[in-house]
Design a protein around this motif. Structure first.
Motif, short mmCIF file in Angstrom:
data_model
loop_
_atom_site.label_atom_id
_atom_site.label_comp_id
_atom_site.label_asym_id
_atom_site.label_seq_id
_atom_site.Cartn_x
_atom_site.Cartn_y
_atom_site.Cartn_z
N TYR A 22 0.98 -1.13 -0.06
CA TYR A 22 -0.14 0.02 -0.01
C TYR A 22 1.01 1.31 -0.07
N PHE A 23 1.06 2.03 -0.98
CA PHE A 23 1.89 3.02 -1.33
C PHE A 23 0.98 4.37 -1.68
N SER A 24 1.54 5.39 -0.97
CA SER A 24 1.02 6.64 -1.11
C SER A 24 1.88 7.60 -1.87
N ASN A 25 3.16 7.08 -2.28
CA ASN A 25 4.14 7.78 -2.90
C ASN A 25 4.38 7.59 -4.38
N GLY A 26 3.30 7.19 -5.04
CA GLY A 26 3.50 7.07 -6.26
C GLY A 26 2.76 7.89 -7.30
N HIS A 27 2.69 8.07 -8.52
CA HIS A 27 2.21 8.92 -9.67
C HIS A 27 0.71 8.30 -9.97
N SER A 28 -0.19 9.61 -10.03
CA SER A 28 -1.53 9.15 -10.21
C SER A 28 -1.98 8.68 -11.53
N ALA A 29 -0.82 8.83 -12.38
CA ALA A 29 -1.07 8.15 -13.71
C ALA A 29 -1.24 6.45 -13.67
N LEU A 30 -0.49 5.82 -12.87
CA LEU A 30 -0.59 4.54 -12.70
C LEU A 30 -1.76 3.80 -11.99
N PRO A 31 -2.47 3.14 -12.62
CA PRO A 31 -3.70 2.51 -12.07
C PRO A 31 -3.75 2.17 -10.53
N LYS A 32 -4.81 2.26 -9.77
CA LYS A 32 -5.00 2.32 -8.37
C LYS A 32 -4.26 0.73 -7.87
N GLU A 33 -4.98 -0.21 -8.59
CA GLU A 33 -4.86 -1.59 -7.88
C GLU A 33 -4.50 -2.69 -8.92
N TYR A 34 -3.56 -3.44 -8.65
CA TYR A 34 -3.24 -4.65 -9.43
C TYR A 34 -2.69 -5.72 -8.53
N ILE A 35 -3.30 -6.83 -9.01
CA ILE A 35 -3.24 -8.13 -8.05
C ILE A 35 -2.80 -9.20 -9.09
N GLU A 36 -1.68 -9.93 -8.44
CA GLU A 36 -1.41 -11.21 -9.31
C GLU A 36 -1.54 -12.53 -8.11
N VAL A 37 -1.87 -13.45 -8.83
CA VAL A 37 -2.28 -14.76 -7.87
C VAL A 37 -1.36 -15.72 -8.65
N PHE A 38 -0.79 -16.73 -7.89
CA PHE A 38 -0.07 -17.83 -8.28
C PHE A 38 -0.45 -18.87 -7.46
N GLN A 39 -0.87 -20.36 -8.14
CA GLN A 39 -1.24 -21.24 -7.78
C GLN A 39 -1.09 -22.56 -8.57
N GLY A 40 -0.38 -23.43 -8.07
CA GLY A 40 -0.50 -24.74 -8.72
C GLY A 40 0.04 -24.72 -10.11
N VAL B 280 -0.06 -22.14 -12.42
CA VAL B 280 -0.93 -21.17 -13.19
C VAL B 280 -0.81 -19.71 -12.34
N SER B 281 -1.13 -18.86 -13.23
CA SER B 281 -1.10 -17.45 -12.78
C SER B 281 -2.34 -16.69 -13.00
N ALA B 282 -2.72 -15.65 -12.67
CA ALA B 282 -3.70 -14.92 -12.92
C ALA B 282 -3.39 -13.20 -12.62
N GLN B 283 -3.69 -12.48 -13.36
CA GLN B 283 -3.67 -10.94 -13.18
C GLN B 283 -5.07 -10.18 -13.19
N LEU B 284 -5.38 -9.36 -12.14
CA LEU B 284 -6.55 -8.53 -12.15
C LEU B 284 -6.01 -7.01 -12.16
N LEU B 285 -6.48 -6.42 -13.14
CA LEU B 285 -5.90 -5.03 -13.30
C LEU B 285 -7.18 -4.18 -13.02
N ASN B 286 -6.97 -3.64 -11.80
CA ASN B 286 -7.89 -2.48 -11.25
C ASN B 286 -9.40 -2.84 -11.62
N PHE B 287 -9.65 -3.89 -11.38
CA PHE B 287 -10.96 -4.38 -11.56
C PHE B 287 -11.73 -4.08 -12.88
N ARG B 288 -10.91 -4.12 -13.99
CA ARG B 288 -11.33 -4.16 -15.24
C ARG B 288 -11.10 -5.02 -16.24
#
Length: 361
Positions: free
Chosen positions: A260-278, A280-288
């Motif tokens: 959780y970082f408050s020292n970034g630039h606003s042009a970068l989307p707010k939320e980025y998630i990576e999941v790793f399991q068995g 395989v991998s998944a990426q969730l980009l800013n809930f879009r």
């Protein structure tokens, strides 16, 4: 309106001024079976929460309350509420209200939750559930002392109700291996003088917002955290409490980190998630957008705009209540998510980087 109060008329004027105003006549009132009392109608509530609940069939806003009454009046007009008021007590005294929506400043959440539950109302409270461990334990004690047919409580963890979150969980559900998750939040800078930083009214940004991300990990992993550690960045020797990394350990070996970082630039989307399991991998980009690697999914994986689950969480709350089902999120998850977040904040503010046990069961 402006009230000019003359000294000799003060007592009489005070008797005439009402803290509740009727806004819609009987012919204008929406009809339904769930009568909602709303406490708190700030910008967030009016933009997202109230529209989500108002759109649900059979939901009527019986009374909207704010401290000054000004925003309550605006919301009452817009959402056809019966009444606007500046008295929270009048919400709890109203016998017609059977569900409560709490969207006040964070320090009042636990108090209003308890008042709602004690008055046998179904309660939806925007996060966080509590800002102190004592308040959280008081709510837990209430649940412990109540039978199985008792309290109906839900916290506004909307992200777990996003269609993309559900698809992510369903796609990975077939694997029986531990999960590793990275949740990066480009939180953005908020000036120190804003109320969210206040340790009393806001509780700070970790308590106020990071509970969202802890709940998301709980939802995807399917378990509540067992241990938590947290570290904050330091600047000129001082802790920066909204540039932090939180690590959560789960009972069967899963691991999640929240950056959780408050020292970034606003042009970068707010939320980025990576999941790793068995494998395989998944990426969730800013809930879009949702991308899978090593596995195929069956469902819609991209949207033009964010789908963060506000409407879906309101629908889940109303449906469960109307059908006599348990709340959409088990109380144990609500409790341990809040406790993990409070312990993470404690570690950051105290300078302790130790490992805190979350689940004492």
């Amino acid at each position: 309106g402006i009230v000019i109060q003359y000294r000799e008329m003060a007592a009489q004027t005070e008797r005439k001024i009402s803290d509740t105003v009727l806004y819609h006549s009987a012919s204008e009132k929406k009809t339904g079976d769930l009568y909602l009392g709303v406490i708190g109608a700030g910008q967030f509530a009016r933009a997202l929460l109230l529209p989500a609940f108002y759109s649900q069939k059979g939901v009527v806003f019986k009374k909207i309350c704010t401290l000054s009454g000004v925003s309550a009046a605006a919301a009452a007009k817009k959402f056809k509420a019966f009444e606007a008021t500046s008295s929270a007590d009048s919400v709890f005294r109203d016998p017609q209200i059977n569900a409560l929506l709490i969207a006040t400043r964070h320090d009042s959440h636990a108090r209003y939750v308890m008042m709602g539950l004690e008055n046998k109302m179904a309660v939806f409270v925007e996060k966080p559930l509590a800002t102190t461990l004592d308040d959280l334990d008081a709510i837990k004690s209430f649940f412990d002392d109540t039978n199985a047919d008792g309290p109906f409580l839900m916290v506004g963890y909307n992200r777990r109700f996003s269609p993309l979150s559900k698809l992510l969980k369903e796609t990975l559900h077939k694997f029986r291996e531990p999960i590793s998750i990275i949740y990066r939040v480009n939180a953005g800078f908020i000036p120190d003088k804003e109320w969210v930083h206040d340790e009393v009214s806001g509780g700070g940004r970790i308590i106020g917002e990071c509970c969202h991300f802890v709940d998301f990990l709980t939802f995807i992993i399917g378990a509540s955290p067992a241990y938590v550690t947290a570290q904050a960045m330091k600047k000129n020797g001082k802790t920066v409490p909204d540039v932090v990394t939180i690590t959560l350990e789960y009972p069967e070996g899963s691991l999640g980190t929240i950056h959780y970082f408050s020292n970034g630039h606003s042009a970068l989307p707010k939320e980025y998630i990576e999941v790793f399991q068995g494998g395989v991998s998944a990426q969730l980009l800013n809930f879009r957008e949702l991308h899978f690697h090593g596995i195929r999914s069956h469902g819609k994986t991209s949207y033009l705009n964010q789908v963060k689950g506000y409407k879906e969480e309101a629908e889940s709350f109303i449906t469960a209540l109307r059908d006599g089902q348990p709340p959409p999120i088990p109380f144990r998850d609500l409790y341990l998510t809040t406790k993990a977040t409070l312990l993470a904040d404690l570690a950051i503010r105290s300078g302790e980087s130790g490992r805190f046990k979350v689940d004492e069961s």
